[in-house]
Design an enzyme around this catalytic site. Structure first.
Site, short mmCIF file in Angstrom:
data_model
loop_
_atom_site.label_atom_id
_atom_site.label_comp_id
_atom_site.label_asym_id
_atom_site.label_seq_id
_atom_site.Cartn_x
_atom_site.Cartn_y
_atom_site.Cartn_z
CD GLU A 160 -14.00 21.36 -67.97
OE1 GLU A 160 -14.37 22.02 -66.98
OE2 GLU A 160 -14.12 20.13 -68.04
CG ASN A 203 -9.13 18.54 -72.55
OD1 ASN A 203 -9.30 17.76 -73.48
ND2 ASN A 203 -9.45 18.25 -71.29
CG HIS A 239 -16.71 13.34 -69.85
ND1 HIS A 239 -16.08 12.27 -69.25
CD2 HIS A 239 -15.88 14.40 -69.72
CE1 HIS A 239 -14.91 12.69 -68.77
NE2 HIS A 239 -14.77 13.97 -69.04
CD GLU A 268 -11.24 15.10 -69.34
OE1 GLU A 268 -12.32 15.07 -68.71
OE2 GLU A 268 -10.45 16.06 -69.26
CG ASP A 270 -16.71 9.00 -68.99
OD1 ASP A 270 -17.20 9.90 -69.72
OD2 ASP A 270 -16.47 9.17 -67.79
C1 XIL Z 1 -12.78 14.81 -62.64
C2 XIL Z 1 -12.19 13.63 -61.88
O1 XIL Z 1 -12.44 12.46 -62.62
C3 XIL Z 1 -12.80 13.53 -60.50
O2 XIL Z 1 -12.10 12.54 -59.74
C4 XIL Z 1 -12.70 14.87 -59.78
O3 XIL Z 1 -13.38 14.79 -58.55
C5 XIL Z 1 -13.30 15.97 -60.62
O4 XIL Z 1 -12.65 15.99 -61.89
N1 XIL Z 1 -13.31 17.34 -67.01
C6 XIL Z 1 -11.97 17.27 -66.72
C7 XIL Z 1 -11.49 16.34 -65.69
O5 XIL Z 1 -11.17 17.92 -67.41
O6 XIL Z 1 -10.39 16.83 -64.99
C8 XIL Z 1 -12.58 15.98 -64.72
O7 XIL Z 1 -12.07 14.98 -63.85
C9 XIL Z 1 -13.81 15.52 -65.44
C10 XIL Z 1 -14.35 16.60 -66.33
#
Ligand code: XIL
Length: 446
Positions: A160, A203, A239, A268, A270
């Site tokens: 990020e 990422n 996401h 990641e 979802d």
């Molecule tokens: C999130 C986790 O799922 C949570 O448990 C934590 O509180 C915050 O981080 N981008 C990412 C992940 O790269 O590491 C993040 O994970 C979600 C967004």
């Protein structure tokens, strides 16, 4: 394709996948279409992973679902800087080690997440001046990657680093603000020198379609490739929700990165929502990855809705009771697998909720949801714990086993459900002193 030739195809591909990936379980030993996410993905030459939290591994339904369905894990928080080096120079790996050994002993791969990120960063890092910060960053990468050397297939080296919106600019962070644009290159060069066998990924999120932010990442990767800066993969967090749905150019975006000569990974995934809309989104993501030969795997950001970082959005493949959702069936089908007990593409999932409760009894409600195809009928079972007895049922046609504890429920009349549509039936459980929740069997549809 006939069932026999399909089974032979699955067996051949499955064995090839086993040989190719040495250690990733691709077959359950029976010659039939793969019936788990991991096995189905392996037959397509991909992994299918989940983000995992160490503190849930002791919950048997959590561990069973993880172990059965997935063949890769990403520690959800346990490898982040605040978890591994909360105090400068003092490294703690207990929780992350737990996940890694759980995975290794079961032949699952591990994604490393993440080495350099502005978030979940201990305060001391932000207090360092440039030269010291550079030393601290390189030391952090070196220590953590050395600890896990040989155990991680891909590392999110930098996470990020770009801003949202149309600017394509870098995000402000201690690294960006003190070290300037070169911090990403420095992190990747250090990472390569520590574990040359690990794939090194950049990422990010909101880079899933073609937009200003993904263009900025694209230009970074292109520049790295042109100058020989080590980079092997780009992670697309993916996401999604109704405000940020799966972009129409998702596959095209993955492909343009792949064309730069890097692997792409869905890291990641979802998708908030439910039913057929959610199932369709998941299916689209999986089909996009399969259509891009350098898309090497998919990770969903959690095992069950109940522990999701966005639990309110129910964004995952298993509900809070670990029942497979329509989204699960959609993913498995897109991967070319077949649900156990599902006839062809007809499939359904069941979830249980307790409704009214009195001192001597309670009502239960089971919701039956069709998978990604319409179904004409369904069957499921509800098992109560002796001396409990089911005294009444509604909206279904029950039959009973000899003990009277296992009720098989079928539709009351017409069992047709459109793809992703739901129906429910109910029943009253006389507790006879035992309040244990009923257990659901699988859902079978045709
Ligand atoms: C999130 C986790 O799922 C949570 O448990 C934590 O509180 C915050 O981080 N981008 C990412 C992940 O790269 O590491 C993040 O994970 C979600 C967004």
């Amino acid at each position: 394709m006939s069932i026999a030739s399909r089974a032979r195809g699955a067996l051949t591909l499955g064995l090839a996948a086993v040989l190719a990936t040495a250690g990733v379980t691709a077959l359950s030993g029976t010659a039939r279409a793969a019936s788990t996410l991991g096995a189905a993905a392996a037959e397509k030459g991909r992994y299918f992973g989940a983000a995992v939290a160490a503190n849930h591994l002791g919950e048997s339904a959590y561990a069973t679902t993880l172990n059965t369905e997935f063949n890769s894990v990403t520690p959800e928080n346990e490898m982040k800087w605040d978890a591994t080096e909360s105090t400068r120079g003092s490294f703690t790996y207990g929780a992350a080690d737990q996940i890694v050994s759980h995975a290794q002993s079961r032949g699952m791969k591990v994604r490393g997440h993440t080495l350099v990120w502005h978030s979940q960063l201990p305060g001391w890092v932000g207090g360092l001046a440039a030269a010291d910060l550079r030393t601290a960053m390189n030391n952090h990468i070196t220590q953590v990657m050395t600890h896990y050397k040989g155990k991680i297939h891909s590392w999110d080296v930098v996470n990020e680093a770009f801003q949202d919106g149309g600017s394509g600019a870098r995000r402000s962070s201690p690294f960006q603000d003190r070290l300037g644009n070169g911090f990403i290159e420095e992190a990747f060069r250090t990472a390569r020198s520590v574990d040359p066998a690990a794939k090194l990924c950049y990422n990010d999120y909101n880079t899933d379609g073609v937009n200003a932010k993904s263009n900025a990442v694209y230009n970074l990767v292109k520049d790295f490739k042109a100058r020989g800066v080590p980079i092997d993969c780009v992670g697309f967090q993916s996401h999604f929700n109704s405000a940020s749905p799966v972009p129409g150019d998702y596959q095209a975006n993955l492909q343009r990165f792949a064309d730069l000569g890097v692997d792409v990974q869905i890291t990641e995934l979802d998708i908030e929502g439910s039913g057929s809309a959610q199932a369709t989104g998941y299916g689209n993501v999986v089909r996009a990855c399969l259509a891009v030969s350098r898309c090497t795997g998919i990770t969903v950001w959690g095992v069950t809705d109940k522990y999701s970082w966005r639990a309110g959005g129910t964004p995952l493949l298993f509900d809070g009771n670990y029942a497979r959702k329509a989204a699960y069936t959609s993913v498995l089908t897109a991967l070319g697998g077949t649900s156990p007990g599902g006839g062809g593409s007809a499939a359904c999932t069941v979830t249980y909720a307790k409704a009214e409760e009195w001192s001597d009894r309670f009502n239960g409600r089971v919701t039956v949801t069709a998978g990604s195809s319409a179904i004409s009928t369904w069957t499921t079972t509800v098992t109560v714990t002796s001396p409990q007895k089911i005294s009444t049922t509604w909206n279904g046609t029950p039959t009973w086993d000899s003990s009277g504890n296992v009720m098989t429920m079928k539709p009351n009349g017409n069992g047709s459900l459109a793809a992703g549509a739901s129906t429910s039936f109910g029943f009253t459980v006389m507790t006879n002193g035992t309040t244990t929740a009923p257990r659901l069997g699988g859902c079978t549809a045709s």
